[in-house]
Design a protein around this motif. Sequence first.
Motif, PDB file in Angstrom:
ATOM      1  N   ASP A 171      -0.485 -12.324  -7.779  1.00 12.06           N
ATOM      2  CA  ASP A 171      -0.590 -11.260  -8.774  1.00 12.06           C
ATOM      3  C   ASP A 171      -0.023 -10.040  -8.271  1.00 12.06           C
ATOM      4  O   ASP A 171      -0.857  -9.529  -7.099  1.00 12.06           O
ATOM      5  CB  ASP A 171      -1.818 -11.146  -9.386  1.00 12.06           C
ATOM      6  N   LEU A 172       0.937  -9.293  -8.438  1.00 13.61           N
ATOM      7  CA  LEU A 172       1.432  -8.042  -7.841  1.00 13.61           C
ATOM      8  C   LEU A 172       0.786  -6.823  -8.464  1.00 13.61           C
ATOM      9  O   LEU A 172       0.907  -5.580  -7.935  1.00 13.61           O
ATOM     10  CB  LEU A 172       2.925  -8.064  -8.084  1.00 13.61           C
ATOM     11  N   ALA A 173      -0.261  -7.104  -9.311  1.00 18.68           N
ATOM     12  CA  ALA A 173      -0.873  -5.623  -9.873  1.00 18.68           C
ATOM     13  C   ALA A 173      -1.586  -4.882  -8.590  1.00 18.68           C
ATOM     14  O   ALA A 173      -1.508  -3.825  -8.597  1.00 18.68           O
ATOM     15  CB  ALA A 173      -2.062  -6.216 -10.524  1.00 18.68           C
ATOM     16  N   PRO A 174      -2.163  -5.399  -7.445  1.00 23.40           N
ATOM     17  CA  PRO A 174      -2.636  -4.524  -6.312  1.00 23.40           C
ATOM     18  C   PRO A 174      -1.440  -3.978  -5.423  1.00 23.40           C
ATOM     19  O   PRO A 174      -1.910  -3.373  -4.612  1.00 23.40           O
ATOM     20  CB  PRO A 174      -3.365  -5.559  -5.751  1.00 23.40           C
ATOM     21  N   TYR A 175      -0.183  -4.105  -5.730  1.00 22.87           N
ATOM     22  CA  TYR A 175       0.875  -3.878  -5.342  1.00 22.87           C
ATOM     23  C   TYR A 175       2.127  -2.675  -5.897  1.00 22.87           C
ATOM     24  O   TYR A 175       3.195  -3.136  -6.053  1.00 22.87           O
ATOM     25  CB  TYR A 175       1.473  -4.979  -4.244  1.00 22.87           C
ATOM     26  N   PRO A 176       1.486  -1.725  -6.266  1.00 26.19           N
ATOM     27  CA  PRO A 176       2.394  -0.848  -7.050  1.00 26.19           C
ATOM     28  C   PRO A 176       3.845  -0.493  -6.191  1.00 26.19           C
ATOM     29  O   PRO A 176       4.753  -0.524  -6.947  1.00 26.19           O
ATOM     30  CB  PRO A 176       1.659   0.409  -7.289  1.00 26.19           C
ATOM     31  N   ASN A 177       3.826  -0.141  -4.969  1.00 22.07           N
ATOM     32  CA  ASN A 177       5.054   0.080  -4.157  1.00 22.07           C
ATOM     33  C   ASN A 177       5.909  -1.361  -4.386  1.00 22.07           C
ATOM     34  O   ASN A 177       7.220  -0.935  -4.357  1.00 22.07           O
ATOM     35  CB  ASN A 177       4.680   0.423  -2.959  1.00 22.07           C
TER      36      ASN A 177
END
Lengths: 211, 211
Positions: free
Chosen positions: A175-181
């Motif tokens: 899940d990319l939620a924790p990776y905004p950049n």
Amino acid sequence: MLTVHHLGVSQSDRIVWLCEELDLAYELKRYDRDPATRQAPADYKALHPSGTAPVITDGDLTLGESGAIAEYILGKYGQGRLTLAPDHPNYPDYLYWLHAGQGSFMPAMMMDLVARAMGGQPAGAAPRASRSDTAFANIEARLGQAPYLAGEDFTAADIMTLFFLTTGRLYAPRDLAPYPNIRAYLERIGARPAFRRAMAKADPDLAIPLA
Amino acid sequence: MLTVHHLGVSQSDRIVWLCEELDLAYELKRYDRDPATRQAPADYKALHPSGTAPVITDGDLTLGESGAIAEYILGKYGQGRLTLAPDHPNYPDYLYWLHAGQGSFMPAMMMDLVARAMGGQPAGAAPRASRSDTAFANIEARLGQAPYLAGEDFTAADIMTLFFLTTGRLYAPRDLAPYPNIRAYLERIGARPAFRRAMAKADPDLAIPLA
């Protein structure tokens, strides 16, 4: 004539993408995986002693290994595009991100896949951040410093690394939620015409996960 | 001042070796693994976001990743030594073997280690040649064609690949009896003064398996 031998849903998509970014005249030869085993077909494995994707042919030359192919194409056909010169202040960043995808991130993913196929943590292992966790944290931090991995400019280092962030997640979900950049970066990449052309040619039936 | 941060019994030994082959003035800083966990110590992990060996520092620069470090050192300090120029007929071979160690062989070994730590074959996997088997066959065939991986001359491609054939076998044991070309190659490498100096400095207590 430069020919890119592309195995469907594999790391050779990055070589198709490189050719599209450089606007090269090249032939694309697609090979489909065995639908049951997901292995490369015998005629793909026979192309090169490694038996793995990517492979290119160029005249009498047959060449494997993503990093080698990228450096070969950039040197012969790139005219300085998509690379940073050794006197550029970001040259070490370029080199790091050109190599880290294959040298660290993809191996981390492969280790995760083997571990998962075998049912969990290695025997006796204490829970700790996997190498993939470290890789995602490393990339997220870098993309907080600069819009592209080598710095201000899109380079082959981005092409080498992207698979780990996109198609790789079809194999090792994250899940990319924790990776905004990383999410913002994937939006920038997904808007590139050459990227869209490449993925449409390489894997027309695949929805590359960009989010 | 170029400083090589060497984690004991790790892939950073190849950077020490590269510096010795180039006869560079460099500082070697050794770090020992935790005797119980075999992990790198906290001060090594803190050197670079990857947390892995090798790492170099050079003035204000901190750089990780074997392939990136090798290209950086060769470009800045190599004066053309240990590389092949793009117009050399064996340049693609040089590129292939420069990248294949980190891009294919070491990942194959890591996957073997994870599988072994977890007790055998992945669930449901049919017995087949491992990627390490393919790698050894590939290297053995190449060394039947030429004395060094890139061709007639010893290059950085040999330095990048050797760990898989030597120290790597301490982790993933393999009998070299079926590989006469690799055995002859390891004898040639083991006779190089710079290799012997490097291993004596990097891991003085380790008997590097050359047979």
